[in-house]
Write a protein that holds these residues in place. Structure first.
Motif, PDB file in Angstrom:
ATOM      1  N   ARG A 131       0.848  -1.200   0.000  1.00  0.00           N
ATOM      2  CA  ARG A 131       0.000   0.000   0.000  1.00  0.00           C
ATOM      3  C   ARG A 131       0.882   1.249   0.000  1.00  0.00           C
ATOM      4  NH1 ARG A 131      -4.778  -1.348   4.334  1.00  0.00           N
ATOM      5  NH2 ARG A 131      -4.865  -3.594   3.975  1.00  0.00           N
ATOM      6  N   GLU A 132       0.254   2.369  -0.327  1.00  0.00           N
ATOM      7  CA  GLU A 132       0.963   3.667  -0.340  1.00  0.00           C
ATOM      8  C   GLU A 132       1.494   4.007   1.050  1.00  0.00           C
ATOM      9  OE1 GLU A 132       1.020   6.862  -2.367  1.00  0.00           O
ATOM     10  OE2 GLU A 132       1.216   5.240  -3.841  1.00  0.00           O
ATOM     11  N   PRO A 133       2.741   4.443   1.158  1.00  0.00           N
ATOM     12  CA  PRO A 133       3.201   4.874   2.482  1.00  0.00           C
ATOM     13  C   PRO A 133       2.641   6.257   2.833  1.00  0.00           C
ATOM     14  CG  PRO A 133       5.037   4.752   0.908  1.00  0.00           C
ATOM     15  CD  PRO A 133       3.790   4.552   0.127  1.00  0.00           C
ATOM     16  N   PHE A 134       2.537   6.514   4.114  1.00  0.00           N
ATOM     17  CA  PHE A 134       2.122   7.829   4.596  1.00  0.00           C
ATOM     18  C   PHE A 134       3.392   8.479   5.161  1.00  0.00           C
ATOM     19  CE2 PHE A 134      -0.067   9.899   8.503  1.00  0.00           C
ATOM     20  CZ  PHE A 134      -0.202  11.107   7.843  1.00  0.00           C
ATOM     21  N   PHE A 135       3.872   9.544   4.502  1.00  0.00           N
ATOM     22  CA  PHE A 135       5.121  10.191   4.907  1.00  0.00           C
ATOM     23  C   PHE A 135       4.835  11.412   5.775  1.00  0.00           C
ATOM     24  CE2 PHE A 135       6.344   8.279   0.755  1.00  0.00           C
ATOM     25  CZ  PHE A 135       7.377   7.467   1.208  1.00  0.00           C
ATOM     26  N   LEU A 146      -1.343  12.329  15.658  1.00  0.00           N
ATOM     27  CA  LEU A 146      -2.422  11.493  16.197  1.00  0.00           C
ATOM     28  C   LEU A 146      -3.752  11.859  15.526  1.00  0.00           C
ATOM     29  CD1 LEU A 146      -3.283   9.313  18.179  1.00  0.00           C
ATOM     30  CD2 LEU A 146      -3.504  11.056  19.952  1.00  0.00           C
ATOM     31  N   GLN A 147      -3.980  13.149  15.351  1.00  0.00           N
ATOM     32  CA  GLN A 147      -5.215  13.575  14.667  1.00  0.00           C
ATOM     33  C   GLN A 147      -5.225  13.049  13.230  1.00  0.00           C
ATOM     34  OE1 GLN A 147      -4.807  17.786  15.090  1.00  0.00           O
ATOM     35  NE2 GLN A 147      -5.743  17.843  17.122  1.00  0.00           N
ATOM     36  N   LYS A 153      -7.398   7.042   9.108  1.00  0.00           N
ATOM     37  CA  LYS A 153      -7.495   5.627   9.498  1.00  0.00           C
ATOM     38  C   LYS A 153      -6.189   4.875   9.213  1.00  0.00           C
ATOM     39  CE  LYS A 153     -12.481   5.144   9.125  1.00  0.00           C
ATOM     40  NZ  LYS A 153     -12.973   6.287   8.355  1.00  0.00           N
ATOM     41  N   GLN A 154      -5.070   5.595   9.288  1.00  0.00           N
ATOM     42  CA  GLN A 154      -3.753   4.971   9.128  1.00  0.00           C
ATOM     43  C   GLN A 154      -3.210   4.679  10.519  1.00  0.00           C
ATOM     44  OE1 GLN A 154      -1.815   4.754   6.260  1.00  0.00           O
ATOM     45  NE2 GLN A 154      -2.609   6.284   4.850  1.00  0.00           N
ATOM     46  N   HIS A 155      -2.308   3.690  10.607  1.00  0.00           N
ATOM     47  CA  HIS A 155      -1.697   3.398  11.901  1.00  0.00           C
ATOM     48  C   HIS A 155      -0.185   3.519  11.863  1.00  0.00           C
ATOM     49  CE1 HIS A 155      -5.149   1.007  13.954  1.00  0.00           C
ATOM     50  NE2 HIS A 155      -5.544   2.146  13.433  1.00  0.00           N
TER      51      HIS A 155
END
Ligand code: ADP
Length: 287
Positions: A131-135, A146-147, A153-155
């Motif tokens: 899946r796409e990373p969240f940078f 945290l927000q 909905k990423q962890h």
């Protein structure tokens, strides 16, 4: 920019007014005193202080550093990835192209499992399952993160340094631990204690022991550049110190017990003059 800062400070000023304290420092003091008086339990004290200090923390203060990330190259066969997942015990594994500085995706254990089951003979490539990373920048406040974790909905996020290289990995668990303390899950391997004392004011440290924890033991070491004793001594020496190297700093002697090319692994800290070893050279003295 951090959203909600205004609302946040309003909450703190309201809390301050409620408890009759006009700044964070005196509110912290009141909490510590309440614990000393037995009005709050130790775990309540640590949670309340965690919430107060939450606002000052950035991603880089709580992430898993780049060198500790369990990750796989994009061309690794999926079956081998499954083995890495089992060995590491982590349920999300970053995927890199060429070097760790170039994370291109995140593999989720359950996606890998179902892919392997769906395609028994010819498992698909890592690229089609990840899946796409969240940078996020390593300087982002963890309160904002945290927000964002909750909204998207990423962890898990990959922290980047100012040059766009990988700095670390951070999950929602790392963020929540700042308030509730260590959350051990059933796969967490026991970690070596960073500070152990065989007694007599002698301490055995890992290179990761935090300077602020050593300050509590009486060693007045502080730095704007580094957080760990390993990083501090490397900075002092101008190189990664080798086994046997010694430093005398602010009344304490640090002897490197184990190191590799990149990191100090273990060292001993003892009052200067107390020296329990006989070998090693003196490389630096600073009072
Ligand atoms: P998991 O249960 O998959 O380990 P958590 O979100 O519970 O994931 O994280 C637990 C700890 O493990 C956190 O400190 C997090 O930074 C770290 N962690 C998660 N994934 C990895 C990984 N792939 N490599 C190294 N550390 C990781």
């Amino acid at each position: 920019m951090d959203e909600g800062t205004e609302g946040h400070s309003t909450i703190w000023s309201r809390l301050g007014r409620l408890f009759g304290h006009d700044n964070q420092e005196s509110l912290e003091k009141a909490i510590v005193e309440a614990r000393a008086d037995g009005e709050v339990e130790p775990y309540e004290e640590s949670m309340l202080l965690g919430i107060l200090r939450f606002d000052e923390l950035q991603v880089q203060d709580t992430m898993t550093p780049r060198t500790d990330i369990d990750c796989v190259p994009e061309d690794m066969p999926l079956k081998e990835v499954a083995r890495v997942i089992v060995r590491s015990g982590h349920s999300r594994i970053p995927v890199y192209k060429d070097t760790r500085d170039n994370i291109v995706g995140i593999l989720h254990a359950k996606d890998v499992l179902s892919s392997l089951l769906d395609h028994e003979g010819d498992a698909p490539s890592v690229l089609s399952v990840m899946r796409e990373p969240f940078f996020v920048p390593e300087t982002k406040s963890i309160r904002t993160l945290l927000q964002e974790f909750r909204a998207s909905k990423q962890h898990i996020a990959i922290a980047l340094d100012e040059y766009g290289g990988t700095s670390g990995l951070i999950t929602i668990e790392d963020v929540l631990e700042e308030i509730v303390g260590d959350i051990e899950d059933e796969h967490d391997a026991p970690r070596e204690e960073d500070i152990r004392s065989p007694g007599d004011n002698v301490f055995e440290l890992t290179g990761r022991a935090q300077l602020e924890d050593l300050q509590e033991l009486g060693a007045r070491l502080s730095s704007d550049e580094v957080d760990t004793i390993g990083g501090y001594l490397s900075m002092e020496a101008g190189h990664v110190p080798e086994q046997g190297e010694k430093f005398t700093l602010h009344g304490w002697t640090f002897t490197v017990l184990e190191a590799d090319r990149k990191l100090i692994q273990r060292l001993r800290m003892e009052p200067a003059g107390h020296d329990t070893s006989t070998s090693g050279q003196k490389t630096d003295t600073q009072e």
